[in-house]
Design an enzyme around this catalytic site. Sequence first.
Site, PDB file in Angstrom:
ATOM      1  N   ILE A 127      45.239  25.482  42.961  1.00  0.00           N
ATOM      2  CA  ILE A 127      44.510  27.135  43.098  1.00  0.00           C
ATOM      3  C   ILE A 127      44.709  27.144  44.631  1.00  0.00           C
ATOM      4  O   ILE A 127      43.792  26.774  45.386  1.00  0.00           O
ATOM      5  CB  ILE A 127      43.656  27.472  41.779  1.00  0.00           C
ATOM      6  CG1 ILE A 127      43.845  28.873  42.079  1.00  0.00           C
ATOM      7  CG2 ILE A 127      42.037  26.276  42.401  1.00  0.00           C
ATOM      8  CD1 ILE A 127      42.221  28.726  40.792  1.00  0.00           C
ATOM      9  N   SER A 128      45.435  28.085  44.421  1.00  0.00           N
ATOM     10  CA  SER A 128      45.028  29.043  46.440  1.00  0.00           C
ATOM     11  C   SER A 128      44.030  29.351  46.394  1.00  0.00           C
ATOM     12  O   SER A 128      43.056  29.410  45.489  1.00  0.00           O
ATOM     13  CB  SER A 128      46.584  30.098  46.126  1.00  0.00           C
ATOM     14  OG  SER A 128      47.825  29.356  46.044  1.00  0.00           O
ATOM     15  N   GLN A 129      43.720  29.200  47.681  1.00  0.00           N
ATOM     16  CA  GLN A 129      42.794  29.744  48.163  1.00  0.00           C
ATOM     17  C   GLN A 129      42.871  31.352  48.148  1.00  0.00           C
ATOM     18  O   GLN A 129      43.640  31.959  48.507  1.00  0.00           O
ATOM     19  CB  GLN A 129      42.060  29.498  49.797  1.00  0.00           C
ATOM     20  CG  GLN A 129      43.202  30.137  50.887  1.00  0.00           C
ATOM     21  CD  GLN A 129      42.827  29.248  52.256  1.00  0.00           C
ATOM     22  OE1 GLN A 129      43.534  28.118  52.407  1.00  0.00           O
ATOM     23  NE2 GLN A 129      41.815  30.092  53.197  1.00  0.00           N
ATOM     24  N   ARG A 132      36.712  33.782  39.409  1.00  0.00           N
ATOM     25  CA  ARG A 132      37.844  32.874  39.842  1.00  0.00           C
ATOM     26  C   ARG A 132      37.313  30.882  39.476  1.00  0.00           C
ATOM     27  O   ARG A 132      38.211  30.463  38.591  1.00  0.00           O
ATOM     28  CB  ARG A 132      38.224  32.698  41.892  1.00  0.00           C
ATOM     29  CG  ARG A 132      38.873  31.179  42.191  1.00  0.00           C
ATOM     30  CD  ARG A 132      39.081  30.875  43.678  1.00  0.00           C
ATOM     31  NE  ARG A 132      39.746  30.434  44.198  1.00  0.00           N
ATOM     32  CZ  ARG A 132      39.956  29.127  44.835  1.00  0.00           C
ATOM     33  NH1 ARG A 132      37.996  28.703  44.355  1.00  0.00           N
ATOM     34  NH2 ARG A 132      40.982  28.354  44.921  1.00  0.00           N
TER      35      ARG A 132
END
Length: 216
Positions: free
Chosen positions: A61-63, A35
């Site tokens: 950016i999503s968790q 990530r």
Amino acid sequence: MTGLDPETKMQFLFALRSRGVTDARVLAAMEQVDRGRFVKGLFAERAYEDTPLPIACGQTISQPSVVGLMTQALEVTPRDTVLEVGTGSGYQAAILSKLARRVYTVERHKRLVRETGALFRELGLTNVTAMLSDGSFGLSEQAPFDRIIVTAAAEDPPGPLLAQLKIGGIMVLPVGQSDAVQTLIRVRRTETGLDYDELLPVRFVPLLEGLGRDGA
């Protein structure tokens, strides 16, 4: 995540499991995709926290746990062709690339398409194609799709996307009329119609029509 210290990697994977990401293939894919490569600038040091982070063009950016749960709900097989609506940082598409035969990802911001396309090439993800497009209309030239994932919230599942889903296919997307109240749902297309499952409450940016302005 090959260059990551073992303790950080262990904490990252533990956070995923503790929030319900239990599918072995999904966990393996998320272990393979770093990530940290998808988060830039001030927020890079927070890349392994289970939290959404800002990226360019006013997007996020999503968790990781939400990425994992959405991916798990999609039930991707190695034979599948997947459409992602909302490339963003490219993180979700990179994970899907480890699970599917082919991934098409569309994004309305030219800058994000350019940056993620370069990153996919750098990471050797040859089965992912990033394209500039209004995602609310899907990608008819490559349809139908085995799986569709939408990373922005609409009031209802967009008709063009439902039409591009194969019989037996699955779509996962957030729906809701406001930023505050959204639900992640899974839609299965059957011979007789559409089956809907509500999965969990979420918060995503809205699904907007058209391309991003001023080339952003």
